[in-house]
Scaffold this active site. Structure first.
Site, PDB file in Angstrom:
ATOM      1  N   ASP A 155       0.862  -1.160  -0.197  1.00 27.85           N
ATOM      2  CA  ASP A 155       0.473   0.010   0.081  1.00 27.85           C
ATOM      3  C   ASP A 155       0.299   1.423   0.066  1.00 27.85           C
ATOM      4  O   ASP A 155       0.408   1.626   0.087  1.00 27.85           O
ATOM      5  CB  ASP A 155      -1.345  -0.549   1.381  1.00 27.85           C
ATOM      6  CG  ASP A 155      -0.544  -0.405   3.168  1.00 27.85           C
ATOM      7  OD1 ASP A 155       0.748   0.478   2.162  1.00 27.85           O
ATOM      8  OD2 ASP A 155      -0.691  -0.927   3.401  1.00 27.85           O
ATOM      9  N   ARG A 225       1.244   7.003  -0.367  1.00 26.13           N
ATOM     10  CA  ARG A 225      -0.019   5.431   1.039  1.00 26.13           C
ATOM     11  C   ARG A 225      -1.558   5.655   0.056  1.00 26.13           C
ATOM     12  O   ARG A 225      -2.267   6.869   0.033  1.00 26.13           O
ATOM     13  CB  ARG A 225      -0.563   6.219   2.389  1.00 26.13           C
ATOM     14  CG  ARG A 225      -0.521   5.158   3.240  1.00 26.13           C
ATOM     15  CD  ARG A 225      -0.178   3.930   2.981  1.00 26.13           C
ATOM     16  NE  ARG A 225      -0.518   3.571   4.453  1.00 26.13           N
ATOM     17  CZ  ARG A 225      -2.037   2.733   4.173  1.00 26.13           C
ATOM     18  NH1 ARG A 225      -2.346   2.707   3.214  1.00 26.13           N
ATOM     19  NH2 ARG A 225      -2.341   2.094   5.263  1.00 26.13           N
ATOM     20  N   ASP A 230      -5.441  -0.963   3.398  1.00 25.37           N
ATOM     21  CA  ASP A 230      -4.162  -1.415   4.508  1.00 25.37           C
ATOM     22  C   ASP A 230      -3.944  -2.658   3.517  1.00 25.37           C
ATOM     23  O   ASP A 230      -4.711  -4.342   4.258  1.00 25.37           O
ATOM     24  CB  ASP A 230      -4.570  -1.327   6.457  1.00 25.37           C
ATOM     25  CG  ASP A 230      -3.857  -1.235   6.666  1.00 25.37           C
ATOM     26  OD1 ASP A 230      -2.485  -0.952   6.058  1.00 25.37           O
ATOM     27  OD2 ASP A 230      -3.607  -1.313   7.788  1.00 25.37           O
ATOM     28  N   GLU A 233       1.338  -6.610   5.787  1.00 21.43           N
ATOM     29  CA  GLU A 233       2.815  -5.947   7.017  1.00 21.43           C
ATOM     30  C   GLU A 233       3.458  -6.867   5.984  1.00 21.43           C
ATOM     31  O   GLU A 233       3.234  -8.011   5.362  1.00 21.43           O
ATOM     32  CB  GLU A 233       3.300  -6.174   8.014  1.00 21.43           C
ATOM     33  CG  GLU A 233       2.274  -4.616   8.484  1.00 21.43           C
ATOM     34  CD  GLU A 233       2.926  -3.278   8.319  1.00 21.43           C
ATOM     35  OE1 GLU A 233       3.856  -2.840   7.798  1.00 21.43           O
ATOM     36  OE2 GLU A 233       1.722  -2.435   8.081  1.00 21.43           O
ATOM     37  N   ARG A 267       3.322  10.816   4.661  1.00 22.26           N
ATOM     38  CA  ARG A 267       2.989  10.640   3.133  1.00 22.26           C
ATOM     39  C   ARG A 267       1.647  11.137   2.543  1.00 22.26           C
ATOM     40  O   ARG A 267       0.697  11.482   2.703  1.00 22.26           O
ATOM     41  CB  ARG A 267       2.891   8.604   2.643  1.00 22.26           C
ATOM     42  CG  ARG A 267       3.958   8.411   3.139  1.00 22.26           C
ATOM     43  CD  ARG A 267       3.902   6.652   3.475  1.00 22.26           C
ATOM     44  NE  ARG A 267       2.926   6.853   4.867  1.00 22.26           N
ATOM     45  CZ  ARG A 267       2.309   5.240   5.161  1.00 22.26           C
ATOM     46  NH1 ARG A 267       3.356   4.160   4.786  1.00 22.26           N
ATOM     47  NH2 ARG A 267       1.790   4.868   6.175  1.00 22.26           N
TER      48      ARG A 267
END
Length: 335
Positions: A155, A225, A230, A233, A267
């Protein structure tokens, strides 16, 4: 076949054009073997009425049937405006053109060209970019081609915008302009240490000199972003896959970025469009991201996530995937 195929054949199917990559069975690099090789074979078929050798190892139908396929594909390619440019577009053309044929043959033909198989494709909506008066829209960026290494995760991506862009040209700091000119002169004199020193100053100021098609371009750096999603990670399940998917969509492409906000990390938060495709839609429909409801309530994003959940696509193959915002919170709290 026409200019579209001749262009792709000339630009993409030259075996010496990309010597840094291993060659596929059509003599082109693995990064171009899909669309360009199909364009090459259709162009060749129009001239010779011959289907490519080796296809019979991937399909079950006769050579006569294969000839009929290529006739249909040639007609479909001619009629498509614009012609396919991405592996996904080429794959959809093949599937639509041969929809009445055996599944094994269609999948075999796609596998022969390294194109996406039907189960990996998602149907995209016709959601267009936001209008200039969309609520909250601050500005639009037209980027230079994206470097795949600039994709941080599923993302977040770093992009560059030419300072020749009208929006950028009026706000380039004077010291950056001077440094860019001095760097060019230093390189002309082969004083590379001085040129490198000047470029470091340019980079530290949020700019960079990029070499694109043998032309040096001073560009401004933006970290983007993706708004409303989302992604997992990097060390989470599907974190690597999400990054790879985003890279595949935008690498080497010029993007339209519609910026709505700025986050606490500096961002720019925005919607990204690539060749008319809404990138967040692809990431959600392929199960590579969550709808980030804490910051975005758009109903279409919610719908696309639910579709991927129902199909158990991507991260939804797990019955209870961990939410990335909860994962980050647990790490901050040392859990």
């Amino acid at each position: 076949m026409g200019n579209a195929l001749r262009f792709l054949y000339g630009q993409c199917c030259n075996p010496t054009a990309d010597s840094d990559h291993s060659l596929g069975h059509h003599g082109v690099s693995t990064s171009t073997v899909g669309v360009s090789a199909l364009a090459h074979d259709l162009y060749h078929f129009e001239i010779t009425s011959q289907v490519p050798e080796g296809l019979g190892k991937h399909v079950v139908s006769s050579k006569k049937a294969q000839v009929n396929w290529y006739k249909k594909l040639s007609e479909a390619w001619r009629e498509s405006k614009p012609p396919p440019k991405t592996p996904e577009e080429a794959s959809r053309l093949v599937i639509h053109s041969l929809k009445r044929h055996k599944k094994a043959d269609v999948e075999g033909l796609l596998a022969f060209y390294g194109l996406p198989l039907p189960h990996s494709l998602v149907e995209l909506s016709s959601v267009g970019p936001p209008s200039s008066d969309a609520p909250g829209l601050k500005f639009e960026l037209q980027t230079l081609p994206v470097d795949g290494k600039a994709v941080a995760d599923g993302d977040t991506v770093t992009v560059y915008v030419s300072t020749m862009d009208p929006r950028e040209s009026s706000c380039v700091p004077r010291d950056v302009q001077v440094a860019a000119v001095q760097r060019s002169k230093a390189r002309a004199k082969k004083n590379y240490p001085k040129a490198d020193e000047l470029h470091k100053m340019i980079v530290d100021s949020g700019y960079r000199v990029l070499n694109i098609q043998n032309e040096e371009i001073l560009a401004r750096k933006y970290r983007i972003r993706l708004r409303g999603i989302d992604a997992p990670e990097g060390s989470m399940p599907y974190g690597k896959e999400a990054k790879e998917e985003l890279t595949k969509i935008i690498q080497g492409k010029c993007l339209r970025v519609f910026v709505f906000d700025q986050d606490r990390y500096g961002r720019s938060v925005g919607d990204i469009y690539c060749n008319g495709i809404f990138v967040q839609e692809v990431m959600l429909k392929k199960g590579m991201a969550w709808h980030y409801t804490a910051y975005d309530r758009r109903s279409e994003l919610e719908k696309w996530e639910k579709e991927a959940r129902a199909e158990r696509i991507g991260l939804w193959a797990s019955s209870n995937p961990e939410m990335p915002w909860e994962w980050r919170k647990n790490r901050r709290e040392g859990r």
